[in-house]
Structures are given as C-alpha cells and as structure tokens.
Design a protein around this motif. Structure first.
Motif, PDB file in Angstrom:
ATOM      1  N   ARG A 266       0.844  -1.199   0.000  1.00  0.00           N
ATOM      2  CA  ARG A 266       0.000   0.000   0.000  1.00  0.00           C
ATOM      3  C   ARG A 266       0.880   1.251   0.000  1.00  0.00           C
ATOM      4  NH1 ARG A 266      -2.737   3.551   3.622  1.00  0.00           N
ATOM      5  NH2 ARG A 266      -4.794   4.115   2.821  1.00  0.00           N
ATOM      6  N   ASN A 267       1.999   1.169   0.726  1.00  0.00           N
ATOM      7  CA  ASN A 267       2.897   2.319   0.797  1.00  0.00           C
ATOM      8  C   ASN A 267       3.581   2.634  -0.528  1.00  0.00           C
ATOM      9  OD1 ASN A 267       2.622   3.409   3.327  1.00  0.00           O
ATOM     10  ND2 ASN A 267       4.049   1.971   4.283  1.00  0.00           N
ATOM     11  N   ARG A 270       0.934   4.082  -2.777  1.00  0.00           N
ATOM     12  CA  ARG A 270       0.541   5.406  -2.302  1.00  0.00           C
ATOM     13  C   ARG A 270       1.584   6.454  -2.728  1.00  0.00           C
ATOM     14  NH1 ARG A 270      -0.432   6.859   4.003  1.00  0.00           N
ATOM     15  NH2 ARG A 270       1.607   5.921   4.177  1.00  0.00           N
ATOM     16  N   VAL A 274       0.715   9.823  -5.385  1.00  0.00           N
ATOM     17  CA  VAL A 274       0.837  11.267  -5.141  1.00  0.00           C
ATOM     18  C   VAL A 274       1.829  11.925  -6.102  1.00  0.00           C
ATOM     19  CG1 VAL A 274       0.307  11.053  -2.676  1.00  0.00           C
ATOM     20  CG2 VAL A 274       2.688  11.104  -3.411  1.00  0.00           C
ATOM     21  N   PRO A 280      -5.915  16.356  -5.972  1.00  0.00           N
ATOM     22  CA  PRO A 280      -6.367  14.961  -6.161  1.00  0.00           C
ATOM     23  C   PRO A 280      -7.825  14.833  -6.610  1.00  0.00           C
ATOM     24  CG  PRO A 280      -5.895  15.414  -3.828  1.00  0.00           C
ATOM     25  CD  PRO A 280      -5.478  16.624  -4.597  1.00  0.00           C
ATOM     26  N   LEU A 292      -9.485  11.412  -7.487  1.00  0.00           N
ATOM     27  CA  LEU A 292      -8.805  10.336  -6.754  1.00  0.00           C
ATOM     28  C   LEU A 292      -9.038  10.440  -5.246  1.00  0.00           C
ATOM     29  CD1 LEU A 292      -5.501  10.792  -8.719  1.00  0.00           C
ATOM     30  CD2 LEU A 292      -6.691   8.608  -8.612  1.00  0.00           C
ATOM     31  N   SER A 293      -9.893  11.386  -4.839  1.00  0.00           N
ATOM     32  CA  SER A 293      -9.948  11.700  -3.405  1.00  0.00           C
ATOM     33  C   SER A 293     -10.530  10.564  -2.563  1.00  0.00           C
ATOM     34  CB  SER A 293     -10.717  12.999  -3.176  1.00  0.00           C
ATOM     35  OG  SER A 293     -12.011  12.895  -3.704  1.00  0.00           O
ATOM     36  N   ASN A 294     -11.349   9.706  -3.168  1.00  0.00           N
ATOM     37  CA  ASN A 294     -11.917   8.592  -2.386  1.00  0.00           C
ATOM     38  C   ASN A 294     -11.350   7.243  -2.784  1.00  0.00           C
ATOM     39  OD1 ASN A 294     -13.775  10.028  -0.642  1.00  0.00           O
ATOM     40  ND2 ASN A 294     -14.828  10.560  -2.540  1.00  0.00           N
ATOM     41  N   ILE A 295     -10.176   7.251  -3.340  1.00  0.00           N
ATOM     42  CA  ILE A 295      -9.539   6.002  -3.780  1.00  0.00           C
ATOM     43  C   ILE A 295      -9.330   5.088  -2.581  1.00  0.00           C
ATOM     44  CG2 ILE A 295      -7.169   6.864  -3.523  1.00  0.00           C
ATOM     45  CD1 ILE A 295      -6.516   5.435  -6.147  1.00  0.00           C
ATOM     46  N   LEU A 297      -7.179   1.866  -1.278  1.00  0.00           N
ATOM     47  CA  LEU A 297      -6.018   0.998  -1.493  1.00  0.00           C
ATOM     48  C   LEU A 297      -5.903   0.074  -0.299  1.00  0.00           C
ATOM     49  CD1 LEU A 297      -2.905   3.180  -2.452  1.00  0.00           C
ATOM     50  CD2 LEU A 297      -4.195   1.674  -3.958  1.00  0.00           C
TER      51      LEU A 297
ATOM     52  N   MET B  26       3.159  11.308   3.031  1.00  0.00           N
ATOM     53  CA  MET B  26       2.316  10.187   3.420  1.00  0.00           C
ATOM     54  C   MET B  26       2.524   9.852   4.898  1.00  0.00           C
ATOM     55  SD  MET B  26       2.978  10.154   0.071  1.00  0.00           S
ATOM     56  CE  MET B  26       4.596   9.451  -0.046  1.00  0.00           C
ATOM     57  N   ALA B  27       1.459   9.979   5.681  1.00  0.00           N
ATOM     58  CA  ALA B  27       1.569   9.698   7.114  1.00  0.00           C
ATOM     59  C   ALA B  27       1.738   8.199   7.341  1.00  0.00           C
ATOM     60  CB  ALA B  27       0.331  10.200   7.838  1.00  0.00           C
ATOM     61  N   LYS B  28       2.449   7.864   8.434  1.00  0.00           N
ATOM     62  CA  LYS B  28       2.674   6.445   8.728  1.00  0.00           C
ATOM     63  C   LYS B  28       1.469   5.802   9.398  1.00  0.00           C
ATOM     64  CE  LYS B  28       7.670   6.503   8.617  1.00  0.00           C
ATOM     65  NZ  LYS B  28       8.950   6.236   9.243  1.00  0.00           N
ATOM     66  N   TRP B  62      -5.597  14.634   1.442  1.00  0.00           N
ATOM     67  CA  TRP B  62      -5.973  13.419   0.719  1.00  0.00           C
ATOM     68  C   TRP B  62      -6.260  12.352   1.772  1.00  0.00           C
ATOM     69  CZ3 TRP B  62      -2.923  12.153  -4.363  1.00  0.00           C
ATOM     70  CH2 TRP B  62      -3.652  11.216  -5.129  1.00  0.00           C
ATOM     71  N   SER B  64      -8.152   9.697   2.086  1.00  0.00           N
ATOM     72  CA  SER B  64      -8.210   8.251   1.834  1.00  0.00           C
ATOM     73  C   SER B  64      -6.816   7.630   1.771  1.00  0.00           C
ATOM     74  CB  SER B  64      -8.985   7.968   0.551  1.00  0.00           C
ATOM     75  OG  SER B  64      -8.315   8.541  -0.547  1.00  0.00           O
ATOM     76  N   LEU B  65      -5.798   8.462   1.561  1.00  0.00           N
ATOM     77  CA  LEU B  65      -4.415   7.948   1.541  1.00  0.00           C
ATOM     78  C   LEU B  65      -3.619   8.444   2.744  1.00  0.00           C
ATOM     79  CD1 LEU B  65      -3.373   8.328  -2.229  1.00  0.00           C
ATOM     80  CD2 LEU B  65      -4.286   6.312  -1.069  1.00  0.00           C
ATOM     81  N   GLU B  66      -4.281   9.070   3.703  1.00  0.00           N
ATOM     82  CA  GLU B  66      -3.623   9.696   4.861  1.00  0.00           C
ATOM     83  C   GLU B  66      -2.416  10.521   4.396  1.00  0.00           C
ATOM     84  OE1 GLU B  66      -3.141   5.910   5.251  1.00  0.00           O
ATOM     85  OE2 GLU B  66      -5.319   5.964   5.228  1.00  0.00           O
TER      86      GLU B  66
END
Lengths: 463, 105
Positions: A266-267, A270, A274, A280, A292-295, A297, B26-28, B62, B64-66
């Motif tokens: 996921r990382n 992600r 971005v 987004p 993409l705001s409600n994507i 993963l 991206m936050a952990k 964002w 949903s992706l934190e």
C-alpha cells in the motif's frame, strides 16, 4: 469476469529493459506499457532529429526490438508505447528492419501521429489561434525564443482503435502517459472514450487512467525510490516492475512478477499515486478528469494491493500543448578541494574564477557555485556550517554552473579557469569532461489548444 | 510542547511539472495523519525551503491515503529544462522536507 494484466515496463527514456524482460519471460502480463516521454524528453529527441531526420524517437526501442519484443511476441504479449516520440513512422521502420533481421513475422505495428504541431505554429498564428501561457497568460506569439518542439498531449482513442484493428505493437507520439493504459482497457472491455456520455463511462476511464498513472513510472511503484520502505529490506538490482491485474468492474490488484526484487505494498503504491499529481480531486488528462480523493487501497497479501473507488468527470474542453523554447546554454564543471583548509581554498578559488571571468571577453548571464556535500542539492534552503568546521572536512567539492547565450562562451569560460589548478590554491583536483558543456537551456511554454485543430492519425505496417 | 521530526511520522515523494514541484507527504498512521493535518501547513513548507520556492504553496488533503499534497509554484528555477540547479527536477524536495521538525502540543 475478464481480467487483463498490464505491466509498467518502462519509466523513462533510458530505463533498463530487464524488468520488462523478466515479465515477458514469465508471460506475467498481457500488455507491456512503456512510457518513454518525460516533459524534457521531446527536446532531447528534437536534437537527434535535427542531426538526422530519420531519428527523433526514443532509441531504446532498438534494444527492445532485439531483446524484449521477440520474447514478448512469442508469449502473445502486446506492446503499447509512446517511444515513437517525434518520429513514430521512422521508429516503426527501424523496428521492422530489426525484427525482420531476426526472422520474426506476423507483427502488425501501428503508429500514432498528429501530436507534433511544430510545423503548424505559423498556421495557428495566421488563423489567430490563441496560445496563452497557462502560468502567466502571455501570448506565445510575443515570445522571443525560437521553438524547439511543440507537442499536444493526446488521448487514448487512437490506441484503442489500433488495438481494435489487430495491432500488436503500438509506437505512438505524445500520447499522455496514463492514456496508454486507457487505450488498452477500452479495447479489451469495449469502453467508450471519445463517445463517453454517462457517469459509468467517465468512472471507467478515470479508473483506467489511474492504473496508467501507477504504472507509468515503472519501478517507482514497486519499491524503487521509496522513502516509505526505507530501510529497504528487498533487492533492487532485479526490481520487479509493477503489474496491474485489471477487472472489468473497475477493481484491480497491483502486483509484480514472481522471483523478482522490489516490493508492492500500500505504501509503494501510495507514494506513486501522489507523484506529479496536483489537486487529487481534479487530475486532468486529455480524456477525462479524475477524482482520486476517495480512492481505496488495501494490502491484500504479500506484494498484492487492491485498488478501487475512483470517479471520473467529463474531459477538459481543450488539449494541452507544450512548446519548447531555446533560451541559451548551461555549462558546468566540478572541482575538488582536499584537507587541510578545504573550505578556505574553495572560497579563494571562487574569487579567482570571478576575477578571471571579469577579464575575459565572455558574457555570462548567470553563475552558480554549489559546494558538493553541503548545499549542492538544496542550495539556499540549507544552512552552511561555519568555516572552521568545513576546513576540517577531508574534502569538499565545488560545482560551477554558468548560463550563456551562445555555444562558444562555455568553452572559453572553463578554459580560462583550468589554469587555476597550477596557479591557484594547493590541493585542487579537476578532470575535464566531468561537467556539461553547452547543455541546451530550454523553457517550456505550456498552453491550451482547441481539440478540433488536432487530428491524430493511425497508420499500420506489417512485419 | 514537543518536537517531532517529520521523517519519524511520514514519508514523502516529489516530482515536477514544468516550474511546479509537488511534494506528497504520506503519514505512517491515522494518528500521524491527524498530526500532519493540524501542524504541517503550506506556510511552514514554504518557509522551510527559504528562497527555493518563489511562488505560492497550495496544500491538498488526501484523507483516503492519509496524505497531504503540497503544490509549490515557481519552485524549480524555471523548470527542469532551464534550471541551473543540480536537483533540476526537484526530486529531492521530498528529502529536504523530511528534515523538518514540527512543534506540536
């Protein structure tokens, strides 16, 4: 439900073919998607084309045609790429010749052109087509610099059409990177592109574009260049390039080939999502605007990530045109200074360089001095340690860069200062050829152009 | 009041579009994301880069992706192809941002 496997086989012009070859060898994808065109690449290709009118494409296709393509075709894998650059038709002829030499038959190559409008700029001016800079709203026709290239980001319709007509290798020009994936999926799932009217049509396109965006930078989605996975506990020398297993219901699993390095998590996805996105909720592409705001993963299992939840909005009214302009040249050179007094010697050297240039008949428009290991990358954003501390360093590097108008100044300016190796402070190292001499300095003029002026065209040649 | 290093609660990736550099942060964890949302403002980012970012910095959330996405205008010395910087594409804006220390309650 039908599932199509697309691999991100190339992230830039000059990328290694080994990741794509591992995928082809395993038959781990149905399509290889190669993105070869960064914003800068077309200006590099234009230089090739000026020297030789049969050039102007991303030259790694010559290597691919010898190594990767035969392997892919043997497994029934199709290839979609924008490596055609400024000369897709020459690229196709070259690939055809290389494939024929190997005795390969039954390949239908499609070229997509119509994005290159360099020769049409006078016509646009004559017809009063407004070309206004997206950043400062200035008119292109007031620009004082000569154009190097002018390409419109075109969409996926012709990629779909070429695949519908049986092409198994597509060499396109400036098709927008993620649209390569949309063309593939629209072909396979019979989705609409130019004729899209419903919310379902827009959502499907937006989903396909997102898959394309994740794949377009190759290894950057599968564990390369990833702070989120630092310290990396996987091998990167055999990094597995990303593969999307795409379902017709607008869900997909992102993964990589077995027995390869890298990581899909996921990382890592992600981080790639971005990358080079601004708002987004409004990721603008030629075919659709993506929200993409409600994507969603999710890590499913080792090296498997699921993706869904992408929404689409109708495409923008106009297309984006990027015009390269030749502003001048940049020349750079590197010098190194040893302990003791590395910093004081470096400062004395800079002073002597400036005094030398002041006496030479050269016009330097701008100069820059970076201390390697101190402020090379981040320039004024970082604090410089005090002189006593820097003098204790075992070595310091100095990068000198200058901007100039003509292609003679660089040589004169550098030739004038190399004598400081003997005449200047003690303990200086320089090696001629370490820097760039006369690198073309280009500015990009981004603007919008009416769609109806751009008519992409597909042509086919058979091997 | 305590100080947190951004690198301990987030990762980052940056890239270019002409003279605009975007830095995705991206936050952990969800908790770290809440901290970022509250404390990592566009102004702090712009100040951290001193003179490198000449234009405005926009911040997009964002959820949903934190992640937060910072879009930095006039940040790349005219854009990669005309830049005189070593990091012409701004790929290391991410690294520099991760050096940031945040004062939080």
């Amino acid at each position: 439900m039908k599932t199509i496997r697309i691999a991100g086989a190339q992230g830039f012009y000059g990328d290694s073919p080994l990741g794509a070859m591992a995928i082809a060898m395993q038959g781990a994808a149905d399509y290889l998607m190669h993105d070869a065109l960064a914003e800068l690449t077309l200006s590099i290709l234009q230089k090739d084309k000026i020297k030789d009118p049969t050039m102007g494409y991303a030259r790694d296709i010559e290597v691919h045609a010898r190594t990767l393509y035969p392997m892919a075709f043997a497994k029934g894998i199709k290839i979609v790429t924008n490596s055609g650059g400024l000369n897709p038709e020459s690229a196709a002829e070259k690939v055809k010749a290389i494939l024929e030499k190997q005795g390969i038959k039954g390949v239908k190559i499609a070229t997509i052109t119509g994005d290159d409008v360099l020769a049409r700029l006078p016509e646009f001016k004559e017809n009063n087509v407004e070309l206004n800079n997206l950043d400062d709203n200035s008119s292109y026709y007031d620009s004082k610099f000569p154009p190097t290239h002018a390409n419109v980001y075109i969409g996926a319709q012709k990629v779909k059409e070429a695949l519908d007509n049986g092409a198994n290798l597509i060499l396109a020009g400036r098709v927008a990177d993620p649209c390569l994936a949309l063309g593939i999926l629209a072909h396979e799932f019979n989705w609409k592109i130019d004729e899209a009217t419903t919310q379902e049509d827009f959502d499907r396109m937006a989903f396909a574009i997102t898959i394309g965006h994740i794949l377009e930078c190759g290894g950057q989605a599968s564990g390369g260049n990833a702070y989120s996975e630092w310290p990396m506990n996987y091998s990167v020398s055999d990094l597995g390039y990303p593969i999307a297993h795409v379902n017709e219901d607008c869900t997909a699993i992102l993964t990589k080939a077995d027995n390869t390095g890298g990581k899909v998590s996921r990382n890592t996805i992600r981080e790639q999502l971005v990358y080079e996105i601004h708002d987004p909720t409004n990721y603008i592409t030629p075919d659709v605007i993506v929200d993409l705001s409600n994507i969603k993963l999710e890590d499913v299992s080792e090296n498997k990530v699921s993706i869904s939840g992408i929404k689409g909005k109708p495409r923008p009214e106009k297309l984006k045109l990027c015009i390269g302009q030749h502003e001048g040249f940049v020349t750079e050179q590197f010098f190194f200074f040893s302990y003791p007094f590395a910093y004081d010697k470096l400062q004395m050297f800079i002073k002597a360089v400036k005094e030398t240039w002041a006496k030479l008949p050269v016009q330097i428009l701008e100069s820059r001095f970076n201390i390697i290991g101190v402020n090379g990358l981040h320039e004024d954003a970082v604090e410089i340690p005090n002189a006593d501390e820097l003098n204790e360093r075992s070595e310091l590097g100095l990068r000198i860069a200058i901007k100039h108008k003509d292609d003679r100044t660089g040589k004169t300016a550098i030739a004038g200062i190399v004598c400081l190796g003997l005449n200047g402070p003690p303990g200086v190292i320089s090696v001629p050829g370490w820097g760039n001499m006369n690198r073309a300095m280009l500015s990009l003029f981004p603007c919008l152009i009416p769609r109806e002026l751009i008519n992409p065209e597909v042509k086919y040649i058979e091997v | 009041m305590k100080t947190i290093k951004l690198i301990d609660i987030a990762s980052a990736r940056s890239g270019d579009k002409n003279n605009v550099c975007n830095i995705g942060v991206m936050a952990k964890s969800e908790e770290d994301y809440a901290t970022l949302k509250q404390h990592l403002t566009a102004d702090i980012v712009k100040t951290h880069f001193k003179g490198l970012i000449k234009g405005k910095v926009e911040r997009f959330e964002w959820d949903s992706l934190e992640s937060l996405n910072f879009v930095c205008h006039e940040a790349l010395d005219g854009g990669a192809s005309r830049s005189m910087r070593m990091d012409s594409l701004g790929k290391n804006f991410s690294s520099h941002l991760l050096r940031l220390e945040l004062e939080i309650n």
